[in-house]
Design an enzyme around this catalytic site. Structure first.
Site, PDB file in Angstrom:
ATOM      1  N   CYS A  13      37.821  53.316  35.966  1.00 36.19           N
ATOM      2  CA  CYS A  13      39.117  52.686  36.217  1.00 36.19           C
ATOM      3  C   CYS A  13      39.823  52.436  35.499  1.00 36.19           C
ATOM      4  O   CYS A  13      40.163  53.243  34.318  1.00 36.19           O
ATOM      5  CB  CYS A  13      37.845  50.784  35.713  1.00 36.19           C
ATOM      6  SG  CYS A  13      38.031  49.999  34.441  1.00 36.19           S
TER       7      CYS A  13
ATOM      8  N   ARG B 236      42.306  38.234  40.193  1.00 37.85           N
ATOM      9  CA  ARG B 236      41.170  38.776  39.497  1.00 37.85           C
ATOM     10  C   ARG B 236      41.438  37.537  38.996  1.00 37.85           C
ATOM     11  O   ARG B 236      39.913  37.458  38.700  1.00 37.85           O
ATOM     12  CB  ARG B 236      41.768  40.267  39.214  1.00 37.85           C
ATOM     13  CG  ARG B 236      42.101  41.075  40.385  1.00 37.85           C
ATOM     14  CD  ARG B 236      41.500  42.934  40.191  1.00 37.85           C
ATOM     15  NE  ARG B 236      39.892  42.473  39.367  1.00 37.85           N
ATOM     16  CZ  ARG B 236      39.984  42.957  38.025  1.00 37.85           C
ATOM     17  NH1 ARG B 236      40.961  43.766  37.816  1.00 37.85           N
ATOM     18  NH2 ARG B 236      38.550  42.733  37.708  1.00 37.85           N
TER      19      ARG B 236
ATOM     20  N   ASP C  57      39.680  41.736  25.697  1.00 35.83           N
ATOM     21  CA  ASP C  57      40.459  40.710  26.791  1.00 35.83           C
ATOM     22  C   ASP C  57      41.138  40.381  25.827  1.00 35.83           C
ATOM     23  O   ASP C  57      42.234  39.940  27.031  1.00 35.83           O
ATOM     24  CB  ASP C  57      39.529  40.238  27.424  1.00 35.83           C
ATOM     25  CG  ASP C  57      38.834  41.062  28.079  1.00 35.83           C
ATOM     26  OD1 ASP C  57      37.935  42.245  28.384  1.00 35.83           O
ATOM     27  OD2 ASP C  57      37.599  40.528  28.873  1.00 35.83           O
TER      28      ASP C  57
ATOM     29  N   ARG D 203      33.818  53.702  32.093  1.00 32.49           N
ATOM     30  CA  ARG D 203      33.292  53.196  31.732  1.00 32.49           C
ATOM     31  C   ARG D 203      31.686  52.695  32.498  1.00 32.49           C
ATOM     32  O   ARG D 203      31.982  52.917  33.301  1.00 32.49           O
ATOM     33  CB  ARG D 203      34.005  51.841  32.308  1.00 32.49           C
ATOM     34  CG  ARG D 203      35.047  51.181  31.476  1.00 32.49           C
ATOM     35  CD  ARG D 203      35.379  49.729  32.214  1.00 32.49           C
ATOM     36  NE  ARG D 203      34.540  48.590  32.633  1.00 32.49           N
ATOM     37  CZ  ARG D 203      35.080  47.530  33.080  1.00 32.49           C
ATOM     38  NH1 ARG D 203      35.694  47.357  33.486  1.00 32.49           N
ATOM     39  NH2 ARG D 203      34.354  46.778  32.618  1.00 32.49           N
TER      40      ARG D 203
ATOM     41  N   LYS E 236      36.229  33.316  34.823  1.00 28.25           N
ATOM     42  CA  LYS E 236      35.694  34.629  35.605  1.00 28.25           C
ATOM     43  C   LYS E 236      34.503  35.292  34.785  1.00 28.25           C
ATOM     44  O   LYS E 236      33.618  35.998  35.591  1.00 28.25           O
ATOM     45  CB  LYS E 236      37.194  35.051  35.166  1.00 28.25           C
ATOM     46  CG  LYS E 236      36.638  37.136  36.514  1.00 28.25           C
ATOM     47  CD  LYS E 236      37.577  37.782  36.153  1.00 28.25           C
ATOM     48  CE  LYS E 236      38.048  38.504  35.223  1.00 28.25           C
ATOM     49  NZ  LYS E 236      37.120  39.886  35.242  1.00 28.25           N
ATOM     50  N   ASN E 237      34.559  35.853  33.488  1.00 24.72           N
ATOM     51  CA  ASN E 237      33.884  36.796  32.925  1.00 24.72           C
ATOM     52  C   ASN E 237      31.525  36.017  32.960  1.00 24.72           C
ATOM     53  O   ASN E 237      30.431  36.262  32.790  1.00 24.72           O
ATOM     54  CB  ASN E 237      33.827  37.912  31.864  1.00 24.72           C
ATOM     55  CG  ASN E 237      34.832  38.645  32.537  1.00 24.72           C
ATOM     56  OD1 ASN E 237      35.321  38.614  33.634  1.00 24.72           O
ATOM     57  ND2 ASN E 237      35.250  38.636  31.655  1.00 24.72           N
TER      58      ASN E 237
END
Ligand code: EPZ
Length: 443
Positions: free
Chosen positions: A127, A420, A328, A132, A30-31
């Site tokens: 967030c 997500r 993460d 952030r 995803k990233n």
């Protein structure tokens, strides 16, 4: 992809205590995919990305790109190829309605500014994982000659009167080290700038290396991606290209922790083991065996077997920029350490407030003591199922792992956070033998 509003309040119901066993193929990252998709704004030629994961954040990025004039054809998912073409460059406004659903919308800023000479992107707000800011993104783009103002909550960026950014020395260090998406923004912008840009204190994350690979295939001149100094010699225009998205190191690390916490054995294909050395190091210290089964394949797409020992040892772990232990994976490792035989110490050096899972793990019988950015996890013999909820993607993943190991039933509410970032997580876990099901509707 399921309709968003319908998926919003789904929950997972997990009957814990099953040993996970079997094979998993790691999906595209995803990233990595989000900035790769935004890079399509740098050219009017087609950019084809293979293996873009089918996730809610990717759908959000497609919605944003659609508004910005990018046509889409093809398919998401493993084996799929998505083609993006920036066909209409008249609208360069990334609206709040989309940016607030996904902070990574900020990736559109650098490419649009460089190619179209101007961009308007809503400033991402706070967030769940903490403050952030985007000051480093803006500092970097200003160093390339952009004029930047804030109006009505939007970042308004304009290239100099010549219409072209100008290469310069850009320092991207902040209080927590570099910035991943800030590096992506400046790197993209520099590809079309006049002259040479040197990015110092660039993020070294594998997702930046993957972005540089795509940009190079499009005709950009880049050296040093993956190191703290990236040198970019600007070109007048970029062409289209084809690119296979890097496998998701965080998804792979999450399934490694799933094998470990259930005393199971999982074989992973397409595993970016060379991007996971810090995670492998900590897991081996805990007593989890991580073995490569192939010797010839590329280490970014390796076949890896993960086997857990019965006794889990406590460890110290500190999250750091790559190649350190990734933030993460902090919540997932913490879930595992809840069952270790002694006291572990977890320190968060990227997002010091990223501990939404701690109070929820406590509801399952974990003993975690937080002081500032450090949590002491005092291992317990067993976790007990409970209804839990976390308003962050990786925290939710940590709770699912805890649920897989816990006695009795765990309900993880609001799995739209998981959707997500994890493609079909419940189906993957079912295939590995977990008793987990998605229940639609409110929590
Ligand atoms: C990326 O976010 C990832 N998101 C995050 O993954 C990941 O946690 C993070 O990098 C760190 O690895 C995507 O790639 C889409 P940063 P990013 O800018 O780039 C501070 C997930 O779960 N900072 O590298 O936004 C910042 O506050 C997500 O998949 C500034 O001070 O993170 C943080 O302390 C969550 N000023 C540190 O730098 C800035 O201008 C690193 O943040 C920018 C950042």
């Amino acid at each position: 992809m399921r309709e968003r509003s319908k998926a919003r309040m789904d929950r997972f119901v997990i009957e814990g205590g099953r040993r996970l066993e079997g094979r998993v193929r790691v999906n595209g990252s995803k990233n990595a995919a989000l900035p790769l998709m935004a890079a399509a704004l740098l050219t009017d030629r087609p950019v084809t990305l293979r293996g873009v994961p089918a996730l809610a954040d990717i759908e959000n990025m497609l919605r944003l790109l659609d508004e910005l004039g990018v046509e889409r054809t093809g398919e998401l998912g493993a084996g799929g190829a998505l083609t993006l073409r920036s066909a209409d460059e008249s609208n360069s406004h990334a609206r709040y309605e989309i940016v607030r659903t996904m902070r990574a919308s900020i990736c559109a800023l650098g490419p649009m500014l460089a190619r179209r000479g101007a961009a308007r992107v809503s400033m991402p707000g706070g967030c769940a994982i903490g403050d952030r800011p985007v000051d480093l993104h803006l500092r970097g783009l200003r160093a390339l000659g952009a004029e930047i103002d804030l109006d009505g909550g939007d970042i308004i960026a304009r290239a100099p009167a010549s219409g072209r950014l100008k290469g310069d020395l850009v320092f991207l260090g902040g209080p927590m080290g570099s910035t991943v998406l800030g590096t992506a923004n400046v790197l993209c912008a520099a590809t079309l700038a006049e002259g040479r840009t040197i990015i110092e204190c660039a993020a070294c994350e594998p997702e930046i290396v993957d972005l540089a690979r795509l940009l190079t295939a499009m005709g950009a001149r880049i050296q040093g991606a993956g190191s703290p100094r990236i040198i970019v010699d600007g070109v007048e225009s970029l062409s289209g290209a084809e690119h296979e998205v890097l496998p998701d190191r965080i998804e792979a690390g999450t399934y490694m922790c799933a094998a470990a916490i259930t005393n199971g054995q999982i074989t992973m294909e397409n595993c970016p083991i060379d991007c996971l050395l810090a995670a492998q190091d900590r897991l081996e210290e805990v007593g989890v065996r991580v073995e490569r089964l192939d010797r010839d394949e590329c280490p970014t797409r390796a076949t890896v077997r993960v086997t857990s020992d019965r006794v889990l040892r406590p460890v110290e772990v500190t999250t750091q920029p790559h190649p350190g232990f990734p933030t993460d994976l902090q919540a997932q490792l913490m879930a595992l350490l809840c069952l270790a035989d002694g006291n572990s110490v977890v320190t968060e050096k990227i997002f010091p407030e990223r501990f939404l899972h701690v109070a929820e793990l406590a509801r399952m019988g974990a003993r975690c003591f937080r002081q500032g950015a450090t949590v002491v996890v005092s291992g317990v013999r067993r976790l007990k199922g409970a209804p839990v909820m976390a308003s962050d993607l990786r925290a939710s993943a940590g709770l699912v792992l805890a649920g897989l190991a816990a006695e009795g039933t765990t309900t993880v509410n609001r799995v739209y956070h998981l959707d997500r970032g994890y493609e079909r997580m419940e189906l993957t876990l079912q295939e590995l033998g977990a008793r987990i099901r998605r229940v639609e509707g409110s929590d």
